[in-house]
Design an enzyme around this catalytic site. Structure first.
Site, mmCIF file in Angstrom:
data_model
loop_
_atom_site.group_PDB
_atom_site.id
_atom_site.type_symbol
_atom_site.label_atom_id
_atom_site.label_comp_id
_atom_site.label_asym_id
_atom_site.label_seq_id
_atom_site.Cartn_x
_atom_site.Cartn_y
_atom_site.Cartn_z
ATOM 1 N N ASP A 99 36.220 39.451 32.915
ATOM 2 C CA ASP A 99 35.624 39.941 34.152
ATOM 3 C C ASP A 99 34.106 39.907 34.016
ATOM 4 O O ASP A 99 33.572 39.574 32.964
ATOM 5 C CB ASP A 99 36.137 41.341 34.496
ATOM 6 C CG ASP A 99 35.771 42.375 33.446
ATOM 7 O OD1 ASP A 99 34.947 42.075 32.560
ATOM 8 O OD2 ASP A 99 36.304 43.493 33.509
ATOM 9 N N ASP A 273 45.936 41.795 36.763
ATOM 10 C CA ASP A 273 45.596 42.494 35.523
ATOM 11 C C ASP A 273 45.535 43.979 35.809
ATOM 12 O O ASP A 273 45.292 44.398 36.940
ATOM 13 C CB ASP A 273 44.240 42.032 34.979
ATOM 14 C CG ASP A 273 43.092 42.738 35.699
ATOM 15 O OD1 ASP A 273 42.559 43.720 35.140
ATOM 16 O OD2 ASP A 273 42.755 42.335 36.829
#
Length: 427
Positions: A99, A273
């Site tokens: 991320d 996720d």
């Protein structure tokens, strides 16, 4: 053909549900092939809490997520570069997604401020002033060396309304161009832009339209699962998948509850996720189709069954609920054993959905799953509505009332999920 000529990401839809927007795909990355839909366990600092890489391989985990914010602070860029990237540093041979780090700073740090330059914050380790710009986020992610990386986006709380939402969406578009410009490893790392726009349909549509003009290999949907109603949640997912291209993977960030995964696959999402499986394990909870088993409860003291007789993870093969109850109240090792099971559960759920899509039996799979998941209570209205929007019809169940406090059980379950969401957001 040399490695430099292999595309860093290819994606192929291998099967589609004839009723809903669900699809099964094959994503080929530098380090491994990834079958979609896929759940990516979160290894915040280069490891899943309580699970080592060899155990993840045994579970046939194909891809995991690393956190740029935490890895950028510790071990830091220089260490990652010297190690040759996160794959070598942690001994993980398969795919990694990273991320951007923006969400953690805005959601977890009290002193974060955002302007056009980037995100200004104080380090939680030494209180020093730090600035994360789109360029610096990309620099960290290039050092990490993940197969897929995220742009730095302007994150606002999901329930924010007014001009700030549009400002964040427009800034996110400007920042993706800065990320693309700074990206030094496009030949072996794929950058995903992030769709923002809050709960505003026109803003989401505008953002998707703008991002599709960029040369990217996939898309992420951000800014959801952060406190909004489930009705708003599914509608925004549906809006985004309705406009995103069909030939590229779609990643919904931060979603991990089993029912949410099933609904969002039906709505056309490919990748997910969440820290939920490992975090709930640390509270002594095991995931099963009917929800969660809190193994700290006394009723499991004499229960000699495995967590799930249909699960083939090492925890279910070797240990009973009674033993896990015993160590859950006494030993920290229980969180490791439960984490193994919970990750195995999520991966098995995704595999079951893929197989159902490939057999074109996904609607029946959804109906059977919801019957098990909400065995003692009605299926929530938002789930019925979301599935109906993609032509999967579930029967409407009568509301059951809990005699103790006269609250519908669906409302009580939602309160429990709200607490779980708060725990996930704070991790």
């Amino acid at each position: 053909m040399g490695p430099s000529h292999i595309p860093p990401l290819t994606y192929k839809v291998v099967a589609e549900c004839s009723v809903s927007k669900a699809r099964a795909g094959l994503m080929t990355l530098r380090h491994s092939e990834v079958n979609t839909p896929v759940f990516m366990p979160v290894g915040t600092q280069g490891t899943l809490k309580g699970i080592v890489p060899d155990q993840l391989i045994e579970l046939n985990c194909q891809i995991l997520l690393g956190n740029t914010y935490h890895l950028g602070l510790r071990p830091g860029i220089e260490t990652l570069k010297k190690a040759g990237g996160l794959h070598k540093f942690m001994g993980w041979p398969r795919a990694i997604l990273t991320d951007s780090g923006g969400f953690q700073m805005v959601s977890l740090l009290q002193l974060a401020e955002i302007d056009e330059h980037g995100v200004n914050f104080r380090s939680p380790f030494d209180n020093s002033q730090c600035m994360l710009t789109p360029e610096h986020s990309i620099e960290i992610q290039n050092a990490i060396g993940g197969d897929i990386m995220m742009q730095l986006d302007d994150v606002v709380k999901t329930t924010t309304t007014g001009p700030r939402v549009e400002e964040a969406m427009e800034r996110t578009i400007r920042w993706v161009d800065r990320c693309i410009e700074a990206h030094a490893r496009d030949d072996d790392q794929s950058l995903f832009p992030i769709v923002q726009g809050g709960l505003d349909v026109p803003l989401r549509q505008r953002c998707v339209s703008a991002l599709m003009e960029r040369q990217v290999r996939g898309f992420a949907v951000g800014g959801l699962s952060g406190g909004e109603s489930k009705h708003d949640f599914w509608r925004m997912v549906d809006v985004c998948t309705g406009y995103l291209p069909k030939d590229k993977p779609r990643y919904l960030m931060g979603v991990g509850f089993a029912a949410d995964l099933v609904v969002c696959v039906a709505l056309g999402i490919d990748m997910f996720d969440c820290v939920f499986p490992t975090r709930t394990a640390r509270f002594g909870c095991a995931l099963v189709d009917s929800g969660q088993l809190n193994l700290k409860q006394p009723k499991y003291k004499l229960d000699m069954e495995p967590i799930d007789k249909d699960c083939d993870c090492s925890t279910c093969r070797r240990y009973t609920r009674s033993y896990l109850h015993h160590i859950a109240t006494n030993e920290s090792v229980s969180s490791s054993l439960l984490s193994i099971h919970n990750v195995a559960y999520q991966l098995r759920l995704m595999r079951s959905m893929r197989e159902a899509i490939q057999r074109d039996e996904f609607p029946q799979f959804v109906a059977d799953f919801m019957a098990r998941h909400f065995k003692a209570e009605p299926v929530p209205a938002w789930i019925r509505e979301a599935l109906s929007a993609v032509n999967i019809q579930l029967p409407a169940d009568p509301e059951r009332i809990d005699e103790q406090d006269q609250k519908p059980k669906t409302e009580k379950r939602r309160e429990t999920e709200d607490v779980a969401e708060e725990q996930v957001a704070s991790s």
